[in-house]
Design a protein around this motif. Structure first.
Motif, PDB file in Angstrom:
ATOM      1  N   ASP A 190      -5.502   6.220   0.506  1.00 29.70           N
ATOM      2  CA  ASP A 190      -4.519   5.152   0.329  1.00 29.70           C
ATOM      3  C   ASP A 190      -4.918   4.305  -0.876  1.00 29.70           C
ATOM      4  O   ASP A 190      -6.089   4.270  -1.271  1.00 29.70           O
ATOM      5  CB  ASP A 190      -4.446   4.248   1.560  1.00 29.70           C
ATOM      6  CG  ASP A 190      -3.466   4.772   2.600  1.00 29.70           C
ATOM      7  OD1 ASP A 190      -2.965   5.903   2.423  1.00 29.70           O
ATOM      8  OD2 ASP A 190      -3.216   4.068   3.599  1.00 29.70           O
ATOM      9  N   VAL A 191      -3.924   3.637  -1.437  1.00 31.66           N
ATOM     10  CA  VAL A 191      -4.191   2.663  -2.500  1.00 31.66           C
ATOM     11  C   VAL A 191      -3.397   1.403  -2.182  1.00 31.66           C
ATOM     12  O   VAL A 191      -2.218   1.467  -1.821  1.00 31.66           O
ATOM     13  CB  VAL A 191      -3.819   3.223  -3.898  1.00 31.66           C
ATOM     14  CG1 VAL A 191      -2.371   3.690  -3.947  1.00 31.66           C
ATOM     15  CG2 VAL A 191      -4.062   2.165  -4.982  1.00 31.66           C
ATOM     16  N   GLU A 192      -4.085   0.257  -2.256  1.00 31.65           N
ATOM     17  CA  GLU A 192      -3.440  -1.036  -2.051  1.00 31.65           C
ATOM     18  C   GLU A 192      -3.482  -1.793  -3.370  1.00 31.65           C
ATOM     19  O   GLU A 192      -4.502  -1.756  -4.076  1.00 31.65           O
ATOM     20  CB  GLU A 192      -4.151  -1.830  -0.960  1.00 31.65           C
ATOM     21  CG  GLU A 192      -3.361  -3.055  -0.495  1.00 31.65           C
ATOM     22  CD  GLU A 192      -3.991  -3.736   0.703  1.00 31.65           C
ATOM     23  OE1 GLU A 192      -3.257  -4.257   1.555  1.00 31.65           O
ATOM     24  OE2 GLU A 192      -5.243  -3.745   0.780  1.00 31.65           O
ATOM     25  N   ASN A 204       0.702  -3.106   4.225  1.00 24.43           N
ATOM     26  CA  ASN A 204       2.155  -3.181   4.092  1.00 24.43           C
ATOM     27  C   ASN A 204       2.639  -1.947   3.338  1.00 24.43           C
ATOM     28  O   ASN A 204       2.728  -1.935   2.124  1.00 24.43           O
ATOM     29  CB  ASN A 204       2.535  -4.469   3.342  1.00 24.43           C
ATOM     30  CG  ASN A 204       4.010  -4.778   3.441  1.00 24.43           C
ATOM     31  OD1 ASN A 204       4.777  -4.041   4.061  1.00 24.43           O
ATOM     32  ND2 ASN A 204       4.422  -5.862   2.820  1.00 24.43           N
ATOM     33  N   GLY A 205       2.908  -0.885   4.080  1.00 28.16           N
ATOM     34  CA  GLY A 205       3.274   0.388   3.463  1.00 28.16           C
ATOM     35  C   GLY A 205       4.750   0.675   3.529  1.00 28.16           C
ATOM     36  O   GLY A 205       5.521  -0.085   4.125  1.00 28.16           O
ATOM     37  N   PRO A 206       5.186   1.776   2.927  1.00 29.06           N
ATOM     38  CA  PRO A 206       6.613   2.127   2.906  1.00 29.06           C
ATOM     39  C   PRO A 206       7.132   2.510   4.286  1.00 29.06           C
ATOM     40  O   PRO A 206       6.572   3.378   4.945  1.00 29.06           O
ATOM     41  CB  PRO A 206       6.663   3.319   1.936  1.00 29.06           C
ATOM     42  CG  PRO A 206       5.278   3.859   1.908  1.00 29.06           C
ATOM     43  CD  PRO A 206       4.356   2.728   2.176  1.00 29.06           C
ATOM     44  N   ARG A 207       8.204   1.840   4.702  1.00 27.97           N
ATOM     45  CA  ARG A 207       8.786   2.086   6.018  1.00 27.97           C
ATOM     46  C   ARG A 207       9.317   3.510   6.130  1.00 27.97           C
ATOM     47  O   ARG A 207       9.224   4.144   7.191  1.00 27.97           O
ATOM     48  CB  ARG A 207       9.919   1.089   6.270  1.00 27.97           C
ATOM     49  CG  ARG A 207      10.672   1.290   7.576  1.00 27.97           C
ATOM     50  CD  ARG A 207      11.821   0.313   7.674  1.00 27.97           C
ATOM     51  NE  ARG A 207      11.357  -1.056   7.758  1.00 27.97           N
ATOM     52  CZ  ARG A 207      11.142  -1.700   8.905  1.00 27.97           C
ATOM     53  NH1 ARG A 207      11.341  -1.081  10.062  1.00 27.97           N
ATOM     54  NH2 ARG A 207      10.736  -2.942   8.894  1.00 27.97           N
ATOM     55  N   TYR A 208       9.904   4.018   5.052  1.00 28.83           N
ATOM     56  CA  TYR A 208      10.588   5.306   5.138  1.00 28.83           C
ATOM     57  C   TYR A 208       9.766   6.462   4.573  1.00 28.83           C
ATOM     58  O   TYR A 208      10.277   7.550   4.394  1.00 28.83           O
ATOM     59  CB  TYR A 208      11.950   5.212   4.440  1.00 28.83           C
ATOM     60  CG  TYR A 208      12.861   4.256   5.154  1.00 28.83           C
ATOM     61  CD1 TYR A 208      13.451   4.617   6.355  1.00 28.83           C
ATOM     62  CD2 TYR A 208      13.087   2.975   4.663  1.00 28.83           C
ATOM     63  CE1 TYR A 208      14.277   3.733   7.034  1.00 28.83           C
ATOM     64  CE2 TYR A 208      13.908   2.084   5.339  1.00 28.83           C
ATOM     65  CZ  TYR A 208      14.501   2.474   6.523  1.00 28.83           C
ATOM     66  OH  TYR A 208      15.311   1.600   7.208  1.00 28.83           O
ATOM     67  N   CYS A 209       8.514   6.203   4.285  1.00 32.31           N
ATOM     68  CA  CYS A 209       7.587   7.291   3.949  1.00 32.31           C
ATOM     69  C   CYS A 209       6.241   6.905   4.564  1.00 32.31           C
ATOM     70  O   CYS A 209       5.244   6.741   3.861  1.00 32.31           O
ATOM     71  CB  CYS A 209       7.476   7.454   2.434  1.00 32.31           C
ATOM     72  SG  CYS A 209       6.519   8.896   1.942  1.00 32.31           S
ATOM     73  N   LYS A 219       0.838  -1.197   0.000  1.00 30.99           N
ATOM     74  CA  LYS A 219       0.000   0.000   0.000  1.00 30.99           C
ATOM     75  C   LYS A 219       0.870   1.243   0.000  1.00 30.99           C
ATOM     76  O   LYS A 219       2.043   1.217   0.404  1.00 30.99           O
ATOM     77  CB  LYS A 219      -0.925   0.027   1.211  1.00 30.99           C
ATOM     78  CG  LYS A 219      -0.271   0.494   2.514  1.00 30.99           C
ATOM     79  CD  LYS A 219      -1.285   0.651   3.611  1.00 30.99           C
ATOM     80  CE  LYS A 219      -0.659   1.196   4.902  1.00 30.99           C
ATOM     81  NZ  LYS A 219      -0.343   2.627   4.816  1.00 30.99           N
ATOM     82  N   THR A 220       0.293   2.313  -0.467  1.00 35.64           N
ATOM     83  CA  THR A 220       0.922   3.615  -0.373  1.00 35.64           C
ATOM     84  C   THR A 220      -0.184   4.632  -0.194  1.00 35.64           C
ATOM     85  O   THR A 220      -1.364   4.306  -0.343  1.00 35.64           O
ATOM     86  CB  THR A 220       1.768   3.923  -1.622  1.00 35.64           C
ATOM     87  OG1 THR A 220       2.514   5.125  -1.412  1.00 35.64           O
ATOM     88  CG2 THR A 220       0.892   4.097  -2.863  1.00 35.64           C
ATOM     89  N   PRO A 249       7.575  -1.958   0.544  1.00 39.38           N
ATOM     90  CA  PRO A 249       7.976  -1.057  -0.539  1.00 39.38           C
ATOM     91  C   PRO A 249       9.433  -0.601  -0.395  1.00 39.38           C
ATOM     92  O   PRO A 249       9.816  -0.062   0.640  1.00 39.38           O
ATOM     93  CB  PRO A 249       7.001   0.118  -0.399  1.00 39.38           C
ATOM     94  CG  PRO A 249       5.787  -0.496   0.209  1.00 39.38           C
ATOM     95  CD  PRO A 249       6.301  -1.534   1.165  1.00 39.38           C
ATOM     96  N   TYR A 250      10.227  -0.861  -1.432  1.00 40.41           N
ATOM     97  CA  TYR A 250      11.670  -0.606  -1.406  1.00 40.41           C
ATOM     98  C   TYR A 250      11.947   0.841  -1.795  1.00 40.41           C
ATOM     99  O   TYR A 250      11.442   1.340  -2.797  1.00 40.41           O
ATOM    100  CB  TYR A 250      12.363  -1.546  -2.396  1.00 40.41           C
ATOM    101  CG  TYR A 250      13.864  -1.388  -2.508  1.00 40.41           C
ATOM    102  CD1 TYR A 250      14.722  -2.293  -1.907  1.00 40.41           C
ATOM    103  CD2 TYR A 250      14.428  -0.339  -3.236  1.00 40.41           C
ATOM    104  CE1 TYR A 250      16.104  -2.173  -2.024  1.00 40.41           C
ATOM    105  CE2 TYR A 250      15.801  -0.199  -3.357  1.00 40.41           C
ATOM    106  CZ  TYR A 250      16.638  -1.116  -2.753  1.00 40.41           C
ATOM    107  OH  TYR A 250      18.007  -0.980  -2.876  1.00 40.41           O
TER     108      TYR A 250
END
Length: 836
Positions: free
Chosen positions: A501-503, A431-436, A349-350, A591-592
């Motif tokens: 959000d979008v998954e 499961n979203g971006p750790r650093y954003c 997700k983001t 997310p990388y």
């Protein structure tokens, strides 16, 4: 060739003109502002099927590259089809076209090409390196970003050159318009206002929805567009005279890995099908089309079975159209096909934050973040010319502002957490971006903190909409408004559009080779968020590699040529190489995002030298064809060599360096130890010392030069004029176009050797066991990040070989872990010997 700074621009212009005249039959030079920025993109920036020179045509006489259905009935076969018009798709399509492959870009809506779906910025720490590397390979992103930038900063400027990251705030409308101009998409549907448009040779664009892949199935089926097998690479091509150098060692390691991961022979047993084309539905007529091709690049972004969410509301879609409630539909058929062929699909997700009305913000209560002036461009060509981005040059840069959350904000974020969406991934947590992360994840993960910064970024010169960086959170709209109004300067703010959000589905990238081709379906390449990454820059970097390999393979097959060698970048060559190697060897669980810490060779992989590392290689593989770009590279290399040579040949006694530059320059009182008065050091050696800058060294060199010249004039010609004396007494400093590279190459010279030793030490330690009793705690391992501690404790690898396969563990982390384990083993041996 030594060239003084006062002559740099004149010599550069002369060299460029001569090279262009030699390599081009016609050198038509145009003066539009957009051409000055993207001129370096070179031969790709020309109208299709005309000639090899850059030309610009009025919109009324331009034939759009967007294909109609009737044209596809006449020509329904291509070498490469790129699905998706995001950042990965545009780089893949243009890279493929530059290699000479007949390329079709399929997008649901051509008006969204170049859209910045979330953050209106390009670059950053690690990400800025990627943009410079894309530009070095003649990519699109850097040039368009320069043309559209309204706020420029070099992040980490106070740190070393290796970790500095260029970043620019975009005008979203300008970025989209400039990208569409580059691609040849008309912004005014053929109006007669004389607006100019570009086109890309060999590229067509079709408005349609890609529903499925056309495949020919069969176990071990032969590829229609093969790449040469790396297993057949002739090692004798590596220069035996430098066989022991770090570069050649790394090249051998890379080729050995390529044999396993990019080898057609090694992957033939995995192959179950090959690409034959794409099934698409025309956006306007809804007509079903079968379009043939030998390769396909999937760049579906967040559209693969995408679901949009605000609060507990869920609805299908890949993203919202800007300034509209309309949703772009998701891609379901492609997901089903990938699933049928055993691709490991997961959910990521983001999110994008709400957009704020800048007219309702109290800007005086916020901390101003001015743009740097002069602004540093992304384009290597623009840097070589000594030019600023156009809006910076015309004084149209804006300021951004900083505010922050507080305890009241965090209370609302926590109190209304039950209204957040229920996701498919990670047991409903998403499961979203750790650093954003979302603002909720920040508050949850860093409960000890009472505040988090948010940067207020205007979205354009003519827009009142503001992007609140760092504040994504898909609460119901009324809750989002309450949260924002707790923050300083936003007490009366209004929301223009709520955040959401979008998954979406992604493919574990371990099923790909280093060329980004799927192992199970020959001719299918993946790039962008479908591979588990987050961010425009990461997507574009993958796109240029996937497009280049697809185009080279398919184009060669169509022309009946020998299969080309894969275009693969090593970890020692580029951040793009680090990105792809991490993805295809380790995969990703979240997310990388690219960071400088992920690159073990970051001292050598700097943003300032991306063209020196990659442009020549890009030319060898057909990606860089512009003679001006190659001439600029030659010029930069000559200037760098000349200025480093000048530093190497200038020497003073140690005591004189200390006297002229202060004790700090030569280590304080140590400079005056007995015997040192007879020692000389070169300017290169002095620059390599800590806390010494190139500017400091060159000032001393200039002073000495001026004194020597004045003495000579007084002795030889007592009648020399003051102007003659002043002219002769000048030592021109290193030009700004190569300043950072000259300084970094000298200062990091010794570090590169040490870096190689560290990397070699953990490579040799692959079989070393990691004690099962080891404690993974930040107090014990203060140099490790929270993510690294978390993953080591979760997986508890038994050997360093296992540890190196964990996604998110940097090579430097493995080096630290190796030293930590060696220390533990040594202490344990000592304790045993004491007991005995």
């Amino acid at each position: 060739m030594k060239i003084s700074a006062s002559r740099n621009n004149r010599c550069y212009d002369i060299i460029i003109i001569l090279v262009v005249m030699m390599k081009c039959s016609i050198a038509t030079r145009l003066t539009s502002s957009f051409q000055s920025s993207v001129g370096g993109v070179g031969a790709s920036l020309r109208r299709r099927h005309v000639n090899n020179n850059r030309i610009l045509l009025p919109s009324q006489s331009f034939t759009s590259s967007t294909s109609s259905i009737s044209s596809h009935k006449q020509s329904s076969s291509y070498d490469v089809i790129v699905i998706g018009g995001g950042h990965a798709g545009t780089e893949a399509a243009t890279a493929s076209a530059r290699t000479g492959a007949r390329t079709l870009l399929i997008t649901q809506n051509k008006s969204t090409l170049g859209e910045l779906s979330c953050n209106p910025s390009i670059g950053g720490i690690g990400k800025g390196h990627l943009v410079r590397e894309i530009d070095a390979l003649n990519g699109v992103m850097g040039c368009v970003a320069d043309e559209s930038g309204i706020h420029f900063r070099m992040l980490n400027r106070r740190k070393g050159p290796a970790v500095r990251g260029p970043r620019a705030q975009m005008d979203r409308d300008l970025y989209k318009m400039n990208m569409q101009r580059y691609l040849g998409v008309s912004n005014n549907d053929g109006g007669d206002d004389g607006e100019m448009f570009y086109g890309v040779e060999n590229l067509e664009i079709l408005e349609a929805s890609a529903e499925d892949l056309l495949l020919e199935e069969g176990v071990g089926i032969e590829a229609l567009a093969p790449l040469a097998d790396p297993a057949d690479v002739d090692y004798s091509s590596i220069d035996s005279s430098t066989a022991g150098s770090p570069t050649n060692k790394n090249e051998r390691i890379r080729l050995e890995k390529a044999k396993e991961l990019s080898s057609a022979k090694a992957n033939v047993s995995h192959r179950r099908a090959r690409i034959r084309g794409v099934v698409a539905i025309d956006t306007t007529t809804k007509e079903r089309m079968e379009i043939e091709s030998t390769t396909v690049v999937l760049t579906t972004g967040t559209f693969l079975r995408g679901v949009l969410m605000i609060g507990h509301g869920r609805y299908s879609g890949g993203r919202h159209l800007r300034d509209s409630e309309e949703v772009e539909p998701p891609s379901v058929g492609l997901a089903l096909t990938l699933e049928r062929f055993g691709f490991p699909l997961g959910r990521l997700k983001t999110g994008t934050p709400a957009r704020l009305d800048g007219r309702t913000i109290n800007w005086e209560a916020c901390l101003i973040q001015p743009s740097e002036r002069p602004a540093l461009p992304f384009s290597h060509l623009r840097q070589s010319r000594g030019e600023q981005p156009p809006l910076a040059a015309s004084g149209q840069l804006i300021d951004c502002y900083q505010t922050a959350t507080n305890e009241a904000t965090h209370k609302l974020v926590s109190d209304y957490a039950h209204l957040l969406p229920q996701y498919d991934g990670m047991d409903g947590k998403g499961n979203g971006p750790r650093y954003c992360p979302s603002i909720y994840k920040k508050v949850e993960r860093f409960a000890e903190r009472s505040s988090h910064n948010s940067f207020l970024e205007p979205e354009g010169l003519n827009s009142h909409i503001v992007y609140p960086n760092g504040m994504s959170g898909p609460y119901p709209e009324e809750i989002q408004l309450q949260i924002f109004r707790t923050m300083k300067g936003l007490e009366k703010v209004d929301i223009v559009r709520p955040g959401y959000d979008v998954e979406y589905n992604f493919v574990n990238p371990q099923v790909l080779t280093h060329t980004l081709e799927a192992k199970s379906i020959a001719g299918l390449y993946l790039a962008g968020q479908i591979c588990g990454t987050t961010g425009y820059e990461e997507a574009a970097a993958q796109g240029i590699i996937a497009g280049a390999n697809a185009g080279r393979a398919a184009g060669a097959a169509y022309r009946g040529e020998k299969a080309p060698v894969p275009f693969v970048l090593g970890r020692d060559e580029a951040y793009i190489g680090v990105l792809i190697d991490d993805l295809v060897t380790k995969g990703t669980l979240e997310p990388y995002r690219m960071f400088t810490s992920r690159a073990e060779y970051r001292i050598s992989l700097r943003a300032d030298n991306a063209d020196l590392r990659l442009t020549r290689k890009g030319a060898e593989h057909g990606l860089v064809t512009d003679p001006e770009r190659l001439a600029a590279l030659d010029m930069r290399q000559e200037l760098i060599a000349s200025n480093v040579d000048r530093l190497r040949n200038f020497k003073l006694y140690v005591t004189e360096w200390a006297e002229r530059g202060g004790n700090d320059l030569m280590g304080g009182a140590a400079a005056y130890r007995t015997g040192r008065e007879s020692n000389k050091k070169s300017a290169e050696e002095v620059l390599g010392m800590p806390n010494v800058s190139l500017k400091m060294v060159e000032q001393i060199m200039a002073d000495v030069f001026a004194e020597d010249q004045s003495a000579k004039l007084s002795t030889v010609d007592g009648e020399s004029t003051d102007d003659q004396r002043e002219s002769a007494a000048k030592l021109n400093p290193t030009p700004s176009s190569v300043y950072d590279t000259v300084e970094a190459s000298v200062k990091y010279k010794s570090y590169v050797v040490r870096q190689e030793k560290d990397i070699e030490s953990w490579r040799k330690a692959q079989g070393v066991k990691i004690p099962p009793y080891i404690v993974y705690d930040h107090d014990v391992m203060p140099t490790f990040s929270k993510e690294e501690i978390e993953k080591l404790d979760r997986f508890r690898p038994a050997t360093f070989a296992e540890a190196s396969q964990i996604s998110g563990l940097t090579p430097q982390c493995l080096v630290y872990l190796y030293h930590h384990v060696m220390k533990l083993n040594k202490e344990r041996r000592r304790e045993k010997s004491e007991i005995v």
